[in-house]
Design a protein around this motif. Structure first.
Motif, short mmCIF file in Angstrom:
data_model
loop_
_atom_site.label_atom_id
_atom_site.label_comp_id
_atom_site.label_asym_id
_atom_site.label_seq_id
_atom_site.Cartn_x
_atom_site.Cartn_y
_atom_site.Cartn_z
N ALA A 132 -27.16 12.67 19.94
CA ALA A 132 -25.95 11.96 20.35
C ALA A 132 -24.75 12.89 20.29
N ALA A 133 -24.62 13.64 19.19
CA ALA A 133 -23.50 14.58 19.08
C ALA A 133 -23.55 15.61 20.20
N ARG A 134 -24.75 16.00 20.56
CA ARG A 134 -24.91 16.97 21.65
C ARG A 134 -24.52 16.37 22.99
N ALA A 135 -24.88 15.10 23.20
CA ALA A 135 -24.49 14.43 24.44
C ALA A 135 -22.98 14.28 24.53
N TYR A 136 -22.34 13.92 23.42
CA TYR A 136 -20.89 13.77 23.45
C TYR A 136 -20.20 15.10 23.74
N LEU A 137 -20.80 16.18 23.28
CA LEU A 137 -20.22 17.50 23.55
C LEU A 137 -20.49 17.96 24.97
#
Length: 997
Positions: free
Chosen positions: A312-317
């Motif tokens: 999720a953090a990677r998608a947001y970035l």
């Protein structure tokens, strides 16, 4: 004042178009393409809600449909208030207003958080134990409070002003999931020329390529390849591409339910646009490419805002250009979290440390992280985190115990591995199988014409996923009749790959610990709760699920199921397959009532059906009654007449001269094909093979148990064609009954069934003058008694339009039923009415029809039968073919209880006082002086005043009725007891002479 966490140069969204929105009345700014979750994170907002039971602060866990925490209310206006919307799915638009849920008076200060302090009283199964005593307190104390506390969001109070649409679709290949595997399968199938539907729940196609940064396919960045490929598919005439469309249910015979979110992402939708569209798709082959879902780590206080999935953090970035923190810690048992750490590090975010539960993590991605200066702690565990409304630190310890170290962080990314999304496969009734090597449940035995491909099939690595999916698409299309096509499967030149991981509680949250290590975030289920359920006797995972509520929230356990299963298995000392897997049920994600209901609301909830002559009847003073969905003329009163006077006049007129009656509501089915007669032999009790073309027969249809299901007159139009009539109320169910048996029990028969109920308007002309009325209007039909005897059917023309003319009667008089195309129904009625007026005919309604048929003892299925009546009980034994060896219900008729003496049988009743009309449903007894409760012999099914008989008449189901002829029975009523005599069923024209005029 909020601080921006947008990372310059990152993400795929344009900063040019901003969107203002509010969250709990605080104003923020996002950009076009954001979800509510990404926009909140861009503004540094992690706290978005409170948990159900303990009211603990909760943040955003994921970036997709698996989100258990970030459930908010979306308020467009006073009437448009939608609770429990996943912020990770809700797309941002200018003016969006969102509110947090399950808190009071505010999100940051919630009085309900006292439940967290009282958590020892709310452990697993507390509701089964706490509210049992005292019994009297349930209704007055417990139930109101429980109902008040139930749920998360607040249901809207005003009617929903939006409208919803529905579509039916057919295709050869349906691809569920628009990630790399789904796109590859759709490309392969589409090239063969078959009809293809590709559906994905996200606004954009690409799946995991949305967050992956190292994939190269056919010389393009993985995301760019996905967009180009979907654009190619959308341009093909044989392909339908559906974004924002969730496959929520996989049903029998490859029937899949999809919900498309049409306008929830728009600021001001056009009023003609539906909010959602329900797609009901029947596919020859289904390719399931639903990917995999990342699991969280189970450790103490893992629910703090700021603790989220690494993907999720990677998608947001990488997609939204948002950093989830500035000093981020990582806790993992899987390589994929390293990719998130590396991407964040390259974007300028400090990675405080990577804590890896594995002893000696190795591989190129670990080496890359180490080379970037990221501190890696192998063989260690995060045993707890600090902070309350936002995580502030993580405490690290060797996984076998030892000294602790606290590391300051403002976000923690976690990954325990990936769980294949087998939900739709399981819904299809496929059986999953546990792969012990990779510790995953994977598709096993298939029950329908489908195939799983890619990560949902347990396939690791992008190249392997695309190869498998492409081959699946080719095979699905070929099996569905597609032509061989020359196409090139996508070539993967660079990719990311990871597998393995861990299941269950991490060190520090294992047996014997009392920490709150959450397995199911939404329902506040901890690892300790799972163990307690086992200790209290729960051995099946289904029992554990219900005792703890693990996996029963709106996310349906997408992140929690496997952890809960592993903890239960460990506590039981069994292998995971021995404990079993909970059942995946539709819907995959929550579905609004509106999308299911569609147009069936308000006046359309139960659509009003009107016959072709409705307008004429209305103009001529008819009083209508509702019969099912139909408006039917009940009676036609003249000036000064009430219902009784009108019906008496109509009954006498029909028997003396003639009457016209609209019988269009009768069910009508065409049974056509070389085996039509054989099929009729099997569906009805009567013989049909020897019925001559042009003749009719009364038919009785049974259920498998031998009880009457429906009846009606059947006309044979040709050797291979029957015109079947059913009761008005039975039209749809008889069609379904026939189709069910044709498809499941008699598929070898070459027969087609077509509902023609609305094709033909039916005008019944009944009475001694009926032939004189219709004769002047007919062309090509001889209706003399010799040429067209009773129970005949002919085809020709009336008033110049085609007709199927039946000589039959439901009144006992000479009668004809004129079938004409419905468009001409009113015109033909008016012509017949004009002729009828020359002979003194009347129009009559359903009440008169009921009286006339009761005078002749003709039954109405559903009124004179109650679902437990056999043909013999209804005096219809003559309609059962004595030489027939098989038909639906033949074995049921031979059951001892169905041939035993004393069964309730249909008989006639005459009241000793001829002026007393019995009440329908009234009970019948042999001795009115017996003590209460009396022994009831039966009940009255039909009761009327008969002007033609000069007295009241009734039909009744009476125990041993056919052996009670002439016997006096009694009908106890509140103010009197009525004496009745048991008679035969026929009250008027016992010899049937009137049928021939």
């Amino acid at each position: 004042m909020s601080v921006s966490y947008r990372v310059p140069g990152k993400g795929r969204l344009t900063q040019a178009k901003t969107a203002r929105f509010t969250f709990d009345d605080q104003s923020y700014s996002g950009v076009a393409g954001d979800t509510l979750a990404s926009a909140l994170l861009a503004n540094g907002v992690h706290l978005v809600g409170r948990s159900f039971k303990y009211h603990r602060p909760r943040g955003i866990l994921s970036a997709g449909a698996e989100e258990p925490n970030a459930l908010v209310g979306i308020h467009r206006d006073a009437a448009r208030k939608t609770p429990n919307v996943r912020a990770t799915v809700q797309e941002l638009y200018d003016g969006l207003a969102a509110v947090s849920q399950n808190r009071w008076p505010s999100l940051s200060f919630d009085v309900g958080a006292v439940n967290d302090l009282a958590s020892p009283f709310f452990s697993a199964g507390f509701y089964y134990k706490t509210f049992m005593w005292p019994k009297a307190a349930w209704k007055s104390l417990y139930e109101p409070k429980i109902r008040e506390a139930a749920g998360l969001g607040v249901s809207p109070e005003l009617p929903d002003p939006d409208h919803y649409a529905a579509r039916f679709a057919h295709c050869e290949v349906l691809v569920l999931g628009g990630g790399a595997a789904g796109i590859a399968a759709a490309l392969a199938a589409a090239e063969t020329g078959v009809r293809v539907i590709l559906a994905d729940e996200q606004a954009d196609f690409g799946g995991a390529l949305r967050f992956e940064s190292g994939s190269v396919i056919d010389g393009q960045n993985g995301w760019d390849w996905a967009q180009a490929s979907v654009a190619k598919l959308a341009a093909m005439e044989n392909v339908r591409v559906l974004s924002r469309t969730t496959a929520f249910g996989y049903y029998a015979q490859n029937f899949v339910g999809l919900v498309e979110r049409v306008s929830d992402h728009m600021q001001a939708p056009h009023p003609d646009l539906p909010r959602e569209r329900l797609w009901q798709v029947r596919a020859k082959r289904v390719v399931i490419a639903t990917g995999a879902i990342e699991r969280h780590m189970v450790f103490a206080d893992n629910d703090r805002p700021g603790v989220m999935l690494a993907s999720a953090a990677r998608a947001y970035l990488n997609h939204y250009g948002v950093a989830v923190g500035r000093n981020v810690g990582v806790y993992t048992a899987n390589d994929s979290a390293y990719a998130a750490a590396i991407d964040l590090k390259k974007a300028g975010v400090n990675i405080a440390a990577i804590v890896d539960l594995r002893d000696n993590p190795a591989g190129s991605i670990i080496d890359e992280a180490r080379a970037m200066g990221i501190e890696i702690h192998g063989g260690r565990a995060v045993v707890r985190v600090g902070g309350k409304l936002r995580v502030t630190s993580m405490t690290v310890q060797p996984k076998n115990g030892g000294g602790e170290r606290t590391i300051p962080v403002d976000a923690v990314l976690m990954s325990a591995g990936w769980t294949p999304s087998v939900h739709l496969f399981s819904q299809s009734r496929g059986k999953v199988a546990f792969n012990d090597e990779v510790k995953r449940f994977l598709p096993g035995t298939y029950a329908q014409d489908c195939v799983s491909a890619g990560a949902c099939n347990g396939t690791d690595g992008l190249s392997a996923c695309l190869d498998e999916a492409y081959a699946a698409g080719v095979k699905a299309a070929k099996d569905a009749g597609g032509k061989a096509a020359k196409s090139t499967k996508p070539k993967v030149e660079a990719s990311e790959s990871w597998s393995r991981g861990m299941l269950g509680a991490a060190p520090g949250a294992g047996p014997g610990t009392t920490v709150k290590a959450f397995v199911d975030f939404q329902n506040d289920v901890t690892a300790k709760d799972i163990r307690q359920a086992v200790h209290e006797g729960m051995r099946s995972i289904e029992h554990v699920k219900r005792f703890t509520t693990n996996g029963m929230a709106t996310d349906q356990g997408k992140t929690s199921n496997m952890h809960g299963l592993a903890i239960a298995a460990d506590e039981l000392g069994k292998q995971i397959p021995e404990v079993g897997l909970t059942t995946f049920r539709a819907p995959y994600t929550p579905v609004t009532f509106g999308s299911i209901v569609g147009h069936a609301r308000g006046k359309l909830f139960d659509p009003t059906r009107r016959t072709a002559t409705h307008g004429w009847a209305e103009r001529n003073g008819a009083v209508f009654e509702d019969v099912g969905q139909w408006k039917r003329a009940w009676y036609f009163p003249k000036s000064g007449e009430d219902i009784h006077a009108s019906v008496n006049r109509e009954c006498v007129t029909v028997r003396k001269t003639a009457g016209l009656f609209d019988a269009s509501t009768l069910g009508k089915i065409e049974v056509v094909g070389p085996d039509a007669a054989k099929f009729m032999e099997l569906l009805y009790t009567n013989p049909w093979e020897k019925l001559e073309v042009g003749r009719c027969r009364y038919g009785v249809m049974l259920r498998e148990d031998g009880f009457i299901y429906d009846d009606g007159v059947v006309g044979r139009l040709a050797a291979d064609r029957f015109h079947v009539t059913t009761t008005t109320g039975g039209a749809a169910r008889v069609m379904n009954h026939m189709e069910d048996y044709l498809q499941t029990e008699f598929p070898h028969l070459n027969v087609w069934l077509t509902s023609i109920s609305e094709q033909w308007a039916v005008i019944a002309v009944q009475g001694p003058k009926s032939r004189d009325i219709i004769a002047p209007l007919l062309e090509g039909i001889d209706i003399s008694d010799a040429a067209m005897p009773h129970m005949s059917v002919r085809e020709g023309k009336i008033c110049g339009v085609p007709t199927r003319l039946f000589r039959m009667s439901f009144s006992g008089e000479r009668g004809f039923e004129v079938n004409v195309p419905a468009d001409y129904g009113e015109a033909v009625w008016e012509a017949l009415w004009a002729e009828g007026q020359k002979h003194g005919a009347c129009a009559y309604g359903t009440e008169t029809m009921h009286v006339l048929r009761a005078e002749k003892g003709y039954i109405i299925v559903g009124q004179d039968t109650d679902g437990t009546v056999t043909p013999d009980d209804a005096a219809l034994g003559w309609a059962v073919g004595k030489k027939k060896t098989d038909f639906v219900g033949i074995r049921g008729l031979k059951r001892p209880d169905l041939v035993a003496k004393g069964r309730k049988q249909l008989v006639g009743l005459k009241t000793k006082d001829p002026n007393v009309v019995l009440e329908e449903g009234a009970q019948i007894v042999a001795d009115p002086k017996q003590p209460i409760p009396m022994k009831m012999l039966g009940h009255v099914t039909s009761s009327y005043w008969s002007e033609n008989c000069g007295r009241s008449i009734a039909l009744a189901l009476v125990a041993g009725g056919q052996d009670r002829m002439g016997e006096t029975l009694y009908v106890p009523m509140p103010d009197s007891t009525i004496e009745v005599e048991v008679t035969g069923l026929v009250f008027f024209d016992e010899k049937g002479e009137h049928l021939n005029g």
